[in-house]
Design a protein around this motif. Structure first.
Motif, mmCIF file in Angstrom:
data_model
loop_
_atom_site.group_PDB
_atom_site.id
_atom_site.type_symbol
_atom_site.label_atom_id
_atom_site.label_comp_id
_atom_site.label_asym_id
_atom_site.label_seq_id
_atom_site.Cartn_x
_atom_site.Cartn_y
_atom_site.Cartn_z
ATOM 1 N N ALA A 361 0.835 -1.206 0.000
ATOM 2 C CA ALA A 361 0.000 0.000 0.000
ATOM 3 C C ALA A 361 0.868 1.254 0.000
ATOM 4 N N LEU A 362 1.961 1.218 0.782
ATOM 5 C CA LEU A 362 2.854 2.363 0.828
ATOM 6 C C LEU A 362 3.562 2.563 -0.506
ATOM 7 N N GLU A 363 4.003 1.441 -1.119
ATOM 8 C CA GLU A 363 4.624 1.527 -2.443
ATOM 9 C C GLU A 363 3.658 2.146 -3.447
ATOM 10 N N ASP A 364 2.419 1.708 -3.409
ATOM 11 C CA ASP A 364 1.425 2.215 -4.346
ATOM 12 C C ASP A 364 1.186 3.704 -4.141
ATOM 13 N N GLU A 365 1.122 4.109 -2.879
ATOM 14 C CA GLU A 365 0.914 5.527 -2.566
ATOM 15 C C GLU A 365 2.059 6.372 -3.122
ATOM 16 N N LEU A 366 3.292 5.929 -2.885
ATOM 17 C CA LEU A 366 4.462 6.685 -3.360
ATOM 18 C C LEU A 366 4.518 6.695 -4.888
ATOM 19 N N ARG A 367 4.233 5.554 -5.506
ATOM 20 C CA ARG A 367 4.304 5.471 -6.968
ATOM 21 C C ARG A 367 3.281 6.406 -7.611
ATOM 22 N N GLN A 368 2.080 6.449 -7.070
ATOM 23 C CA GLN A 368 1.064 7.329 -7.643
ATOM 24 C C GLN A 368 1.483 8.793 -7.559
ATOM 25 N N ARG A 369 2.047 9.150 -6.423
ATOM 26 C CA ARG A 369 2.461 10.554 -6.265
ATOM 27 C C ARG A 369 3.603 10.913 -7.219
ATOM 28 N N LEU A 370 4.548 9.980 -7.392
ATOM 29 C CA LEU A 370 5.652 10.246 -8.312
ATOM 30 C C LEU A 370 5.160 10.331 -9.759
ATOM 31 N N GLN A 371 4.264 9.431 -10.140
ATOM 32 C CA GLN A 371 3.746 9.449 -11.501
ATOM 33 C C GLN A 371 2.988 10.743 -11.779
ATOM 34 N N GLU A 372 2.296 11.244 -10.779
ATOM 35 C CA GLU A 372 1.573 12.499 -10.969
ATOM 36 C C GLU A 372 2.553 13.644 -11.217
ATOM 37 N N LEU A 373 3.648 13.675 -10.468
ATOM 38 C CA LEU A 373 4.663 14.705 -10.688
ATOM 39 C C LEU A 373 5.270 14.607 -12.089
ATOM 40 N N GLU A 374 5.581 13.376 -12.511
ATOM 41 C CA GLU A 374 6.174 13.198 -13.839
ATOM 42 C C GLU A 374 5.221 13.685 -14.932
ATOM 43 N N THR A 375 3.944 13.385 -14.770
ATOM 44 C CA THR A 375 2.974 13.807 -15.777
ATOM 45 C C THR A 375 2.901 15.324 -15.866
ATOM 46 N N ILE A 376 2.878 15.977 -14.702
ATOM 47 C CA ILE A 376 2.830 17.444 -14.693
ATOM 48 C C ILE A 376 4.090 18.028 -15.310
ATOM 49 N N ALA A 377 5.258 17.485 -14.926
ATOM 50 C CA ALA A 377 6.529 18.024 -15.413
ATOM 51 C C ALA A 377 6.701 17.818 -16.916
ATOM 52 N N ALA A 378 6.051 16.787 -17.487
ATOM 53 C CA ALA A 378 6.212 16.492 -18.907
ATOM 54 C C ALA A 378 5.306 17.339 -19.796
ATOM 55 N N ALA A 379 4.388 18.103 -19.197
ATOM 56 C CA ALA A 379 3.488 18.932 -20.005
ATOM 57 C C ALA A 379 4.290 19.967 -20.795
ATOM 58 N N ASP A 380 4.014 20.090 -22.087
ATOM 59 C CA ASP A 380 4.830 20.948 -22.957
ATOM 60 C C ASP A 380 4.795 22.408 -22.534
ATOM 61 N N ASP A 381 3.582 22.928 -22.205
ATOM 62 C CA ASP A 381 3.503 24.354 -21.869
ATOM 63 C C ASP A 381 4.270 24.669 -20.600
ATOM 64 N N LEU A 382 4.181 23.793 -19.561
ATOM 65 C CA LEU A 382 4.933 24.044 -18.333
ATOM 66 C C LEU A 382 6.430 23.895 -18.576
ATOM 67 N N ARG A 383 6.814 22.923 -19.392
ATOM 68 C CA ARG A 383 8.252 22.739 -19.646
ATOM 69 C C ARG A 383 8.845 23.947 -20.350
ATOM 70 N N ARG A 384 8.106 24.499 -21.335
ATOM 71 C CA ARG A 384 8.620 25.687 -22.030
ATOM 72 C C ARG A 384 8.760 26.860 -21.074
ATOM 73 N N GLU A 385 7.734 27.041 -20.221
ATOM 74 C CA GLU A 385 7.781 28.163 -19.280
ATOM 75 C C GLU A 385 8.946 28.012 -18.300
ATOM 76 N N LEU A 386 9.100 26.801 -17.728
ATOM 77 C CA LEU A 386 10.180 26.603 -16.762
ATOM 78 C C LEU A 386 11.546 26.700 -17.416
ATOM 79 N N GLU A 387 11.666 26.242 -18.656
ATOM 80 C CA GLU A 387 12.951 26.344 -19.349
ATOM 81 C C GLU A 387 13.341 27.804 -19.514
ATOM 82 N N ALA A 388 12.343 28.634 -19.830
ATOM 83 C CA ALA A 388 12.620 30.067 -19.967
ATOM 84 C C ALA A 388 12.978 30.682 -18.615
#
Length: 707
Positions: A361-388
């Protein structure tokens, strides 16, 4: 509705049942290969016909579902699923064929020629031996069904068939549920457990146990339990199904335990106790399953078979008994040791299962949170903004962040709006999914300087955290300002080592992912944090909700700090209030030194986490809880000997510890030994008394003859 009707019909169902009664002249459809003989019976949702198989002449029963097609498939597939699951049982009618594509659909089952138990009873009662035999065979059928994951949920005499030799066959699995299903199933009044008479209740094997008790009660007394004029009148006055169910629950609960069977000849005390336990209103006092009822009946048989031996026991030479006392004492000790070992292994097996579930259960909780971060970070508009943003001077970015801290979201820079929106969506999703909120979200630049945080904190914005494990991912926090030169951001998702939060002063863990530019270069770190105690408390609550039940277990979390040290991260005793008290008394540093596990436990956990194969768990027959060493009244309940199972949390340096008191596990064995020794002493005293009386009788007899 009478007491013998299954509580399943609404008004539309009653109308359909009336229409079905008009179809009794001929079967609803022809079935290739079978010739119909006569109609056997009819229910609310189907009709059963007796037929002869043309090839073999074998008699079979064919059940049709002549309703609208959607309901046909639902009812047919439900009952066929249950009958197929229990196909190998000799105590359940066997499924022979299914007409999935027929109109109406049907299934073919074996024909049981003896009729139903309900027909045999018809107001009469059976002998005690016959009733117990039938109840035992019903339980055997339920053991097979429960073993296949099927709960009948509607046991009654009409659903118990008897073959030509009087052997039991269970039928009508239309209300049955698989053990993993969470939909209610209503049974039949007077055979239905009170808690089952609730449209919100979940299927339970103890429902079938209650029904077995009700059937046994009727076989012994001639009528089902709690059925009298007052109850019938109360049910008839109920206008709706919900009112009828509530009335049934109230009347059965108010009536309490049944007792009229106690005065019937042939019903011994042990059988009465078994019957009353089956019919207990409180489901927790009921037998947990049909196998437990069988075991109780077998124990009754053994007890009855031993009665003649009791008389013989008085005639055994008591001097031989006295000579055997040392041997018996030695055997008792040996058996105690074997029983302790067996009980320990059984408890550790249960603890290991709990530890694996908690770790997963703890592994699942951590994995879900990490996957959510990766999905947000991979968004093109956010990546362009942060790169700038990362290409601008840090001082300028930090000044911009501080200026926007008090501004409304719409007036903040675009890159901050995107991060704020993602953070807000995650909070809403956490509430919807009952996952629990994060402590914070933040972004650090490639050198470790924090440039954005939610909630905003002036204590951390602009500060450099390159020394933190969540930035570099090397599994350890360096001393602030003394980290090695040239530290670079982590390159893959990472669960950090636990640390004391700068803003909350609580044990915290960060989940971080790298931020990539369009060309694949790492430009920073995106992370979220959660208080370790909050995460464990939620998972511990989930474990309790899944019914860990009667055994009191403690769930803790440990972390491998270095090659030689394993320290507790979380424990039920380590509440925020407890830690605040330790800080106020300037004992917080000493406290964390006291939370180091002993050498044996540490070695087992390190070996478990370093295992090259698939990690499972470690089992510690003797475990000393480090919390028990703390000099505090709140920690004293954790002192003493424990046993524990440990399971790794994959992808981390953590291990879940599930522990329980050795004394609690072994107390039944120790109590049994004390009772046995006490009884042995009483037996020796009784033997001595009988020897004296015997010799006195012989002496007087001999001296009387001489006189």
């Amino acid at each position: 509705m009478t007491g013998g009707d299954t509580l399943i019909l609404d008004d539309a169902g009653r109308e359909q049942s009336r229409l079905l009664s008009l179809q009794g002249v001929r079967p609803p459809a022809d079935v290739p290969g079978y010739s119909f003989v006569r109609r056997l019976g009819m229910g609310a949702f189907g009709v059963v016909w007796l037929a002869r198989e043309d090839r073999t002449g074998r008699m079979v029963a064919i059940k049709f579902y002549p309703r609208q097609r959607g309901m046909n498939w639902t009812l047919l597939s439900r009952e066929v699923e249950k009958l197929a699951a229990v196909y190998t049982s000799h105590h359940i009618v066997r499924l022979l064929d299914v007409g999935w594509t027929a109109d109406p659909p049907y299934f073919v089952m074996e024909y049981v020629e003896g009729g139903s138990l309900g027909s045999r009873l018809s107001g009469a009662r059976l002998s005690t031996d016959e009733a117990v035999r039938i109840a035992r065979e019903i339980c055997s059928a339920l053991v097979d069904a429960h073993g296949a994951g099927v709960l009948h949920c509607d046991l009654k005499p009409d659903n118990v068939l008897l073959d030509g030799q009087g052997r039991v066959r269970l039928c009508d699995f239309g209300q049955a549920r698989m053990s993993h299903e969470h939909s209610p199933a209503l049974g039949t009044l007077y055979y239905m457990a009170p808690e089952q008479a609730d449209l919100e209740s979940l299927p339970d094997a103890r429902w079938d146990v209650y029904a077995v008790g009700a059937i046994l009660y009727q076989m012994l007394t001639g009528s089902p339990p709690h059925r009298d004029a007052d109850v019938e009148r109360g049910l008839q006055q109920s206008a709706s199904l919900e009112e009828r169910l509530a009335t049934y629950r109230r009347l059965v609960t108010a009536a309490g335990h049944v007792g009229s069977h106690r005065g019937i000849p042939g019903i011994d005390v042990r059988l009465a106790e078994i019957l009353e336990r089956c019919l207990a209103v409180d489901s927790t006092r009921r037998f947990p399953n049909a196998q437990a009822v069988l075991d109780a009946l077998a124990a009754r048989d053994r007890q009855r078979s031993r009665r003649p031996l009791l008389l013989v026991g008085f005639l055994v030479p008591l001097l031989l008994t006295a000579a055997l006392l040392p041997i018996l004492g030695y055997a008792l000790s040996r058996n105690r040791d074997a029983a302790e070992l067996q009980m320990t292994e059984r408890a550790l097996e249960s603890d290991a299962l709990s530890a694996r579930l908690q770790a997963a259960a703890l592994e699942d909780e951590l994995r879900q949170r990490l996957q959510e971060l990766e999905t947000i970070a991979a968004a093109d508009d956010l990546r362009r903004e942060l790169e700038a943003v990362m290409q601008r001077p840090l001082a300028e970015v930090i000044t911009e962040v501080r200026a926007a801290a008090e501004a409304d979201v719409a007036s903040r820079p675009r890159w901050m709006q995107l991060l704020d929106a993602a953070w807000q969506r995650a909070r809403e999703a956490a509430v919807t999914g009952n996952r629990g909120d994060d402590t914070s979200w933040f972004v650090t630049a490639v050198d470790g300087t924090q440039i954005w945080r939610r909630e905003y904190s002036e204590r951390t914005i602009g500060e450099n955290f390159a020394w933190r494990d969540y930035f570099h991912g090397q599994g350890v926090d360096f001393e602030r300002g003394q980290q090695p030169q040239g530290l670079t951001p982590l390159k893959q998702p990472h669960v950090s080592a636990a640390y004391k939060s700068t803003t909350t002063d609580r044990q915290t863990v960060a989940l971080s992912v790298p931020l990539f530019a369009a060309d694949g270069a790492i430009i920073g770190v995106f992370a979220r944090t959660v208080h370790l105690g909050d995460l464990q408390a939620r998972l511990r609550g989930r474990m309790s909700a899944e019914g860990q039940g009667s055994v009191e277990r403690i769930i803790a979390l440990a972390e491998v700090r270095d090659a030689d040290e394993v320290r507790l991260l979380d424990h039920p005793c380590l509440t925020e209030q407890f830690l605040r008290i330790q800080e106020d008394e300037a004992r917080d540093e000493a406290l964390f030194r006291e939370l180091i596990l002993d050498a044996d436990a540490s070695a087992s956990i390190r070996q478990l986490l370093q295992s090259s194969g698939e990690p499972t768990e470690a089992r510690l027959r003797l475990y000393l809880d480090p919390v028990g060493k703390i000099r505090s009244p709140a920690a004293q309940p954790y002192a003493g000997d424990w046993m524990a199972a440990v399971a790794p949390v994959q992808g981390t340096r953590w291990a879940v510890i599930v522990q329980e008191r050795r004394s609690g596990v072994l107390e039944p064995i120790l109590q049994m030994e004390r009772n046995a020794r006490r009884q042995l002493a009483l037996a020796a005293a009784a033997a001595a008394g009988l020897i004296v009386l015997g010799w006195m009788f012989v002496w007087h007899a001999v001296t009387g003859k001489r006189g």
